[in-house]
Design a protein around this motif. Structure first.
Motif, PDB file in Angstrom:
ATOM      1  N   ARG A  10     -14.222  60.116 -27.929  1.00  0.00           N
ATOM      2  CA  ARG A  10     -13.506  60.676 -26.775  1.00  0.00           C
ATOM      3  C   ARG A  10     -12.832  62.014 -27.108  1.00  0.00           C
ATOM      4  O   ARG A  10     -12.016  62.497 -26.337  1.00  0.00           O
ATOM      5  N   ARG A  11     -13.197  62.600 -28.226  1.00  0.00           N
ATOM      6  CA  ARG A  11     -12.617  63.905 -28.568  1.00  0.00           C
ATOM      7  C   ARG A  11     -12.884  64.905 -27.458  1.00  0.00           C
ATOM      8  O   ARG A  11     -14.028  65.077 -27.020  1.00  0.00           O
ATOM      9  N   PRO A  12     -11.853  65.615 -26.983  1.00  0.00           N
ATOM     10  CA  PRO A  12     -12.063  66.583 -25.900  1.00  0.00           C
ATOM     11  C   PRO A  12     -12.947  67.735 -26.356  1.00  0.00           C
ATOM     12  O   PRO A  12     -12.849  68.186 -27.507  1.00  0.00           O
TER      13      PRO A  12
ATOM     14  N   ALA B  28      -7.076  66.872 -17.351  1.00  0.00           N
ATOM     15  CA  ALA B  28      -7.611  67.392 -18.611  1.00  0.00           C
ATOM     16  C   ALA B  28      -6.505  67.552 -19.649  1.00  0.00           C
ATOM     17  O   ALA B  28      -6.693  67.263 -20.836  1.00  0.00           O
TER      18      ALA B  28
ATOM     19  N   SER C 133      -9.689  71.032 -30.313  1.00  0.00           N
ATOM     20  CA  SER C 133      -8.961  69.771 -30.447  1.00  0.00           C
ATOM     21  C   SER C 133      -9.112  69.270 -31.880  1.00  0.00           C
ATOM     22  O   SER C 133     -10.053  69.632 -32.594  1.00  0.00           O
TER      23      SER C 133
ATOM     24  N   HIS D 198      -5.544  64.227 -21.164  1.00  0.00           N
ATOM     25  CA  HIS D 198      -6.515  63.768 -22.159  1.00  0.00           C
ATOM     26  C   HIS D 198      -6.347  64.523 -23.470  1.00  0.00           C
ATOM     27  O   HIS D 198      -6.369  63.919 -24.560  1.00  0.00           O
ATOM     28  N   ARG D 199      -6.153  65.836 -23.399  1.00  0.00           N
ATOM     29  CA  ARG D 199      -6.039  66.626 -24.619  1.00  0.00           C
ATOM     30  C   ARG D 199      -4.756  66.284 -25.384  1.00  0.00           C
ATOM     31  O   ARG D 199      -4.766  66.212 -26.616  1.00  0.00           O
TER      32      ARG D 199
ATOM     33  N   TRP E  47      -5.126  62.917 -27.065  1.00  0.00           N
ATOM     34  CA  TRP E  47      -5.929  63.054 -28.279  1.00  0.00           C
ATOM     35  C   TRP E  47      -5.125  63.733 -29.383  1.00  0.00           C
ATOM     36  O   TRP E  47      -5.198  63.348 -30.553  1.00  0.00           O
TER      37      TRP E  47
ATOM     38  N   GLU F  68      -0.680  71.568 -20.573  1.00  0.00           N
ATOM     39  CA  GLU F  68      -0.465  70.735 -21.764  1.00  0.00           C
ATOM     40  C   GLU F  68       1.005  70.735 -22.165  1.00  0.00           C
ATOM     41  O   GLU F  68       1.530  69.721 -22.624  1.00  0.00           O
TER      42      GLU F  68
END
Length: 343
Positions: free
Chosen positions: A202-204, A289, A151, A292-293, A296, A247
Motif C-alpha cells: 500500500r505504499r503511496p 490522498a 514516500s 493515506h500518505r 504511511w 498533509e
C-alpha cells in the motif's frame, strides 16, 4: 544583545522557557515590558537547515507579511540596523514581543473550537500562498519533469527496525540499563514490522510533480497560544517549507486530536477537516490522498526512537506511548479516519 534594541529598555531578568524541543527560549523582563528571546539552535546534525541565518530571515519575513493579513503571528523586532537576526559567535538570536497565552490540547477544544482550528490552519496556508514566492519558479517546459515527494521505502524501514531493536534490547555495546520504555519500544518495533509486512503493497506512489504550497511545517499544540477560547499566536516557524498542504492538515489533526490511548477523536477531526476544506478549497480527493500518505509516513516513522537510541536525546520519550499506539489503531480504523477527513 539588548544593546541592539534600545527601545526595549534596560534588562531586569532573564528566565528560561522550559517548553520546546528544538530551540532555546527565554523570557526577558526589562524596564519597558517583557520579551521573548529565541536562540535558534544549529540543527544540521538532524539534517535540518532551519537554524541558519538565511532560513531564519525567511521565516521572519513570512510572519511579517502574514501579520499584515491578520494572521495571529508574532514577528520579531528589528534592531537599530533593521535586522531581525543577531549572530553572536555561532549562535543566532531573535527578539520577539512577549505574548501571554496558554497551550491547549485537542482534548480541551470544543467542536466549535476544532472548526476554528481548521479554519486557522487553512488561513495560514492561503495566506502563505499570497505572501511567499514559489520556491523554484515555474517549471521549464523543455526540461525534465521535477520529481514529486517520495514516500518512505519499507525496505529502509525494515533495516531501521533491526537497528533500533538491537539498541532497545541492549545489544551492540549499549551499556545503559534497560527500563519499561525499552520494553515498550521492543514491543512496538516487532508489532510495526509485522504491520509493514502486511501492508507493504500500500505504499503511496510518487506524485507526478513537486509540492508547491508553503506550510508552517510544525503546527501542533505547543506552537499555538490561546487566550481564553481564542488563538492569539502561532509561533515557531522554523520548519516553514514547501510541502503538500493537505498533509500538514492531516499531521496536525493527528497531534491535536490524539487521545492518550492512541485513538483520534474523530468527531473533532471531522469538524476541523470540514472547516479546513472550506477555508482552502481543498477537495475530498486531496484530503483522502493526504490521509493515506500521512498514515504511511506514520507507519514508517520512528523519530522518537531515533532521538533516544541514536542521539541519546530522551526529551520526546513521553510522547512515544500515544504516538506508537496511534498508527496501530489508525491502520485498523483506516476507513473511518479517511471518512472523517473527507465527509
Amino acid at each position: 544583545m539588548l544593546r541592539r534594541y534600545p527601545e526595549v529598555g534596560e534588562p531586569l531578568a532573564c528566565e528560561p522557557v522550559t517548553k520546546g524541543l528544538l530551540n532555546h527560549g527565554y523570557r526577558v523582563s526589562t524596564t519597558r515590558g517583557a520579551f521573548f528571546l529565541k536562540h535558534h539552535l544549529d540543527k544540521r546534525h538532524l539534517d535540518d537547515t532551519s537554524g541558519e541565518p538565511a532560513a531564519i530571515v525567511r521565516q521572519h519575513r513570512a510572519t511579517q507579511r502574514l501579520q499584515s493579513l491578520g494572521v495571529p503571528v508574532v514577528p520579531p523586532l528589528s534592531d537599530t540596523r533593521g535586522d531581525t537576526v543577531t549572530v553572536i559567535g555561532e549562535g543566532c538570536y531573535a527578539l520577539h514581543p512577549w505574548v501571554d497565552g496558554l497551550h491547549r490540547a485537542g482534548a480541551e477544544l470544543t467542536l466549535a473550537q476544532s472548526r476554528r482550528l481548521g479554519t486557522l490552519l487553512g488561513t495560514v496556508h492561503t495566506g502563505l500562498e499570497q505572501v511567499m514566492a514559489p520556491r523554484d519558479g515555474p517549471p521549464d517546459p523543455d526540461g525534465p519533469p521535477r520529481p514529486g515527494h517520495h514516500s518512505p521505502d519499507p525496505a529502509d524501514t525494515f533495516a531501521l527496525i533491526d537497528d533500533l531493536l538491537a539498541a532497545a534490547r541492549g545489544e551492540g555495546g549499549r551499556n545503559a540499563p534497560r527500563d519499561a520504555f525499552d520494553e515498550l519500544a521492543v514491543h512496538r518495533l516487532v508489532e510495526r514490522r509485522a504491520l509493514l509486512e502486511q501492508h507493504a503493497h500500500r505504499r503511496p506512489p510518487t506524485p507526478d510533480g513537486p509540492a508547491t504550497g508553503w506550510v508552517h511545517g510544525d503546527f501542533h499544540p505547543l506552537n499555538l497560544l490561546y487566550r481564553g477560547a481564542h488563538p492569539v499566536a502561532i509561533v515557531d516557524w522554523d520548519r516553514l517549507d514547501v510541502q503538500p498542504r493537505a498533509e500538514e492538515a492531516v499531521r496536525a489533526a493527528a497531534i491535536f486530536f490524539v487521545r492518550p490511548a492512541g485513538r483520534l477523536d474523530l468527531a473533532k477531526v471531522r469538524a476541523y477537516a470540514r472547516a479546513y476544506r472550506r477555508a482552502t478549497g481543498a477537495g475530498r480527493a486531496e484530503l483522502a490522498a493526504a490521509v493515506h500518505r500521512v498514515w504511511w509516513e506514520r507507519l514508517n516513522d520512528f523519530w522518537i526512537l531515533r532521538w533516544r537510541y541514536r542521539l541519546d536525546d530522551r526529551r520526546a520519550d513521553p510522547q512515544f506511548p500515544a504516538v506508537s499506539a496511534l498508527v496501530v489503531w489508525w491502520t485498523d480504523a483506516y476507513e473511518e479516519v479517511r471518512a472523517a477527513f473527507t465527509e
